[in-house]
Design a protein around this motif. Structure first.
Motif, mmCIF file in Angstrom:
data_model
loop_
_atom_site.group_PDB
_atom_site.id
_atom_site.type_symbol
_atom_site.label_atom_id
_atom_site.label_comp_id
_atom_site.label_asym_id
_atom_site.label_seq_id
_atom_site.Cartn_x
_atom_site.Cartn_y
_atom_site.Cartn_z
ATOM 1 N N VAL A 1 44.052 45.281 54.617
ATOM 2 C CA VAL A 1 44.329 45.506 53.194
ATOM 3 C C VAL A 1 45.638 46.265 53.027
ATOM 4 N N GLY A 2 45.852 47.281 53.874
ATOM 5 C CA GLY A 2 47.111 48.020 53.822
ATOM 6 C C GLY A 2 48.309 47.119 54.063
ATOM 7 N N ALA A 3 48.187 46.216 55.043
ATOM 8 C CA ALA A 3 49.272 45.283 55.351
ATOM 9 C C ALA A 3 49.530 44.336 54.182
ATOM 10 N N LEU A 4 48.462 43.876 53.533
ATOM 11 C CA LEU A 4 48.610 42.963 52.399
ATOM 12 C C LEU A 4 49.296 43.645 51.225
ATOM 13 N N PHE A 5 48.992 44.909 51.015
ATOM 14 C CA PHE A 5 49.633 45.636 49.915
ATOM 15 C C PHE A 5 51.110 45.882 50.202
ATOM 16 N N PHE B 1 41.865 50.452 46.599
ATOM 17 C CA PHE B 1 42.597 50.075 45.387
ATOM 18 C C PHE B 1 42.906 51.302 44.533
ATOM 19 N N SER B 2 41.981 52.248 44.487
ATOM 20 C CA SER B 2 42.227 53.477 43.724
ATOM 21 C C SER B 2 43.362 54.279 44.352
ATOM 22 N N LEU B 3 43.401 54.320 45.693
ATOM 23 C CA LEU B 3 44.456 55.039 46.396
ATOM 24 C C LEU B 3 45.818 54.398 46.134
ATOM 25 N N VAL B 4 45.870 53.072 46.245
ATOM 26 C CA VAL B 4 47.134 52.375 45.998
ATOM 27 C C VAL B 4 47.535 52.500 44.535
ATOM 28 N N GLU B 5 46.547 52.526 43.630
ATOM 29 C CA GLU B 5 46.834 52.701 42.202
ATOM 30 C C GLU B 5 47.526 54.043 41.962
ATOM 31 N N LEU B 6 47.061 55.087 42.653
ATOM 32 C CA LEU B 6 47.684 56.405 42.507
ATOM 33 C C LEU B 6 49.098 56.432 43.085
ATOM 34 N N MET B 7 49.316 55.652 44.128
ATOM 35 C CA MET B 7 50.608 55.681 44.813
ATOM 36 C C MET B 7 51.660 54.825 44.112
ATOM 37 N N ILE C 1 48.714 37.931 46.782
ATOM 38 C CA ILE C 1 48.223 38.445 48.068
ATOM 39 C C ILE C 1 47.368 39.685 47.848
ATOM 40 N N GLU C 2 47.745 40.508 46.867
ATOM 41 C CA GLU C 2 46.947 41.693 46.555
ATOM 42 C C GLU C 2 45.564 41.301 46.055
ATOM 43 N N ARG C 3 45.453 40.173 45.363
ATOM 44 C CA ARG C 3 44.145 39.693 44.920
ATOM 45 C C ARG C 3 43.314 39.238 46.113
ATOM 46 N N VAL C 4 43.969 38.666 47.126
ATOM 47 C CA VAL C 4 43.266 38.280 48.352
ATOM 48 C C VAL C 4 42.682 39.520 49.028
ATOM 49 N N ALA C 5 43.394 40.644 48.894
ATOM 50 C CA ALA C 5 42.951 41.892 49.521
ATOM 51 C C ALA C 5 41.600 42.348 48.996
ATOM 52 N N THR C 6 41.241 41.930 47.774
ATOM 53 C CA THR C 6 39.944 42.329 47.219
ATOM 54 C C THR C 6 38.783 41.708 47.994
ATOM 55 N N PHE C 7 39.036 40.576 48.643
ATOM 56 C CA PHE C 7 37.976 39.881 49.373
ATOM 57 C C PHE C 7 37.768 40.447 50.773
ATOM 58 N N GLY D 1 50.630 52.301 41.304
ATOM 59 C CA GLY D 1 50.215 51.875 39.979
ATOM 60 C C GLY D 1 50.134 50.365 39.823
ATOM 61 N N ASN D 2 49.514 49.954 38.728
ATOM 62 C CA ASN D 2 49.414 48.543 38.336
ATOM 63 C C ASN D 2 48.779 47.676 39.425
ATOM 64 N N VAL D 3 47.752 48.211 40.054
ATOM 65 C CA VAL D 3 47.048 47.466 41.092
ATOM 66 C C VAL D 3 45.605 47.188 40.679
ATOM 67 N N LEU D 4 44.936 48.211 40.166
ATOM 68 C CA LEU D 4 43.539 48.066 39.747
ATOM 69 C C LEU D 4 43.511 47.481 38.335
ATOM 70 N N THR D 5 43.805 46.188 38.236
ATOM 71 C CA THR D 5 43.891 45.481 36.966
ATOM 72 C C THR D 5 42.609 44.695 36.704
ATOM 73 N N SER D 6 42.533 44.071 35.530
ATOM 74 C CA SER D 6 41.365 43.241 35.208
ATOM 75 C C SER D 6 41.259 42.066 36.177
ATOM 76 N N SER D 7 42.404 41.534 36.617
ATOM 77 C CA SER D 7 42.399 40.417 37.568
ATOM 78 C C SER D 7 41.796 40.837 38.908
ATOM 79 N N SER D 8 42.149 42.044 39.360
ATOM 80 C CA SER D 8 41.607 42.515 40.632
ATOM 81 C C SER D 8 40.109 42.795 40.517
ATOM 82 N N VAL D 9 39.674 43.293 39.357
ATOM 83 C CA VAL D 9 38.244 43.533 39.142
ATOM 84 C C VAL D 9 37.482 42.213 39.158
#
Length: 219
Positions: free
Chosen positions: A27-31, A103-109, A38-44, A111-119
């Motif tokens: 997940v870290g590599a994908l971000f 995702f929360s960690l990356v959002e803090l670092m 690719i970030e959406r793939v990371a959710t899986f 931003g704009n990661v924990l979106t409705s699409s990712s949810v």
């Protein structure tokens, strides 16, 4: 039940931690790529990774002879099946927790990661995980662990196939049926909720089917 769950955990302990750390690194590599798709793939990744050890449990129990020994204990076959399904759900939840934390960690670092699409993608990932388990357990009880690789491939293709089929049918409904709540609501959210609900229902139906198969199984 606690003893059964602990036995399953210890039988795949190494795989469990390997998949856990592997999912975090991937997940870290994908971000780091910085691509939205690719970030959406990371959710899986965490959920799919974490259910893998759970699906290995039956193979370990068969190779060690535990599945036969368990039948000599003061346990009902229903309890054994129940422990498998609970362990799998626990693995899905662990994968979900890892996903939300990352995702929360990356959002803090950034931003704009924990979106409705990712949810939405996370809900789809949970649905895929549950359907994988719903297909894998009854088929493994029925065919045996010797066919575990075939069962796993069938489970993966079944879950993804239902996702694609559901998306196709949902698209047709949006175009042909004038339902107000579909037109005014967010289609992606509605579809993901529907797919997640379908995954839960299929998993519950699979549980009762698996009990029936396991009760009739002879060793």
């Amino acid at each position: 039940m606690k003893g059964l769950l602990l036995n399953q955990y210890f039988s795949v302990e190494k795989s469990f931690w390997m998949y856990l750390f592997g999912s975090i690194l991937l997940v870290g590599a994908l971000f780091m790529v910085g691509n939205t798709r690719i970030e959406r793939v990371a959710t899986f990744v965490p959920i799919v990774f974490m259910v893998s050890p759970a699906l290995e449990v039956l193979k370990h129990e068969s190779s060690s002879g535990w599945n036969k020994f368990a039948l000599t204990l003061p346990l009902k076959r229903r309890q054994i099946v129940q422990s498998h399904y609970l362990f799998f759900v626990s693995s899905v939840l662990i994968g979900l927790v890892i996903t939300m934390l990352l995702f929360s960690l990356v959002e803090l670092m950034k931003g704009n990661v924990l979106t409705s699409s990712s949810v939405n993608s996370i809900m789809n990932a949970i649905g895929i995980g549950l359907i994988m388990g719903a297909v894998a357990y009854p088929l493994t009880y029925m065919l045996g662990t010797e066919k575990s690789d075939t069962v796993l491939i069938t489970a993966v293709f079944s879950s993804i196939g239902l996702l694609l089929l559901g998306g196709f049918i949902f698209g047709i409904l949006l175009e042909t049926i004038p339902l107000t709540f579909l037109q005014q609501g967010n289609p992606d959210v509605l579809f993901s909720l529907g797919y997640l609900t379908m995954g839960i229902v299929i998993y519950l139906v699979s549980y009762f089917w698996a009990i029936k198969i396991y009760k009739q199984k002879e060793y």
